[in-house]
Design an enzyme around this catalytic site. Sequence first.
Site, short mmCIF file in Angstrom:
data_model
loop_
_atom_site.label_atom_id
_atom_site.label_comp_id
_atom_site.label_asym_id
_atom_site.label_seq_id
_atom_site.Cartn_x
_atom_site.Cartn_y
_atom_site.Cartn_z
N ASP A 195 34.66 16.99 -13.03
CA ASP A 195 34.13 16.10 -12.95
C ASP A 195 33.24 15.92 -11.89
OD1 ASP A 195 31.70 16.05 -14.28
OD2 ASP A 195 32.41 14.08 -15.48
N ASN A 210 26.76 23.40 -21.71
CA ASN A 210 26.22 23.12 -20.09
C ASN A 210 24.62 24.51 -20.10
OD1 ASN A 210 28.71 23.52 -18.12
ND2 ASN A 210 27.58 21.54 -19.39
#
Length: 260
Positions: A18, A66
């Site tokens: 991330d 996503n």
Amino acid sequence: MTLIRLDTLPRHLAVIMDGNGRWAHQKGLPRTAGHREGSESVRRTVRTCRKLGVETLTLFAFSEQNWERPVFEVRALMDLFREFLIKERAEVLRTGIRVRSLGRVQRLPIYVRALLEQLESETAHLGGMRLQLAMSYGGQEEIADAARRLAEKAKNGEIDPASIDEKSLGAELPSSEGGPVDLLIRTGGEYRISNFLLWGCAYAEFYFTRTLWPDFGEEELFRAINSYQKRNRRYGRVVTEEEHSEERKLAQSSATPAHV
Ligand code: FPP
């Protein structure tokens, strides 16, 4: 320099990569530049883990969630995956890495899926590190898909519903092939699991860092492993005196600098 022991490495290391977007933002660059730099960290991490002798490395490259990102960002990520699969093929084959995909890969565009499937079949027989790429992956989705397959088998009379237990459900999960997760690293400063490897993380140790994924390098990987090696994994049990003294002995013997 952080020292790690090579005889007690995590067998299965998983990473939530991330912070690409924030890395780019800090530099006044588009988010996609962060993802590109992030793919360099992927290369470095794969290399280091293989040289160390990690058995399974699972990377969260793209989640089921996503797909909700802006179309151009999804497209840029797919292009990066394609580039990665093309560029890394030779090294993957040369170093014996077995590539496996996790997730609903049928959702991926054909120009990614075809390369992924090709690399999976080309490397299936190899005996080196297992590299699991989680793409269009969700932990809940993986468990739901496995439950549906077992329900189908029960409906067809292939299995007795009463026989379904954590062992048989676990065995139905593609991610279980890489074994339970020993160490989960999450970069980017958030403290959550984000639907990643929910089953396999049952007894995983966690290492959270504020470092943004593109800045995650070898030294910090060693710090994460070093931290893991100091943990006392009890799996819900009480540690016996014998295990205590074994741990003390291990702690006293000097850690080996890893040369990779
Ligand atoms: C999270 O950062 C990262 C992703 C959603 C994608 C991960 C992809 C890569 C590391 C690139 C290449 C991967 C491979 C396997 C070649 P974010 O965009 O959510 O960052 P932010 O939280 O700072 O916005």
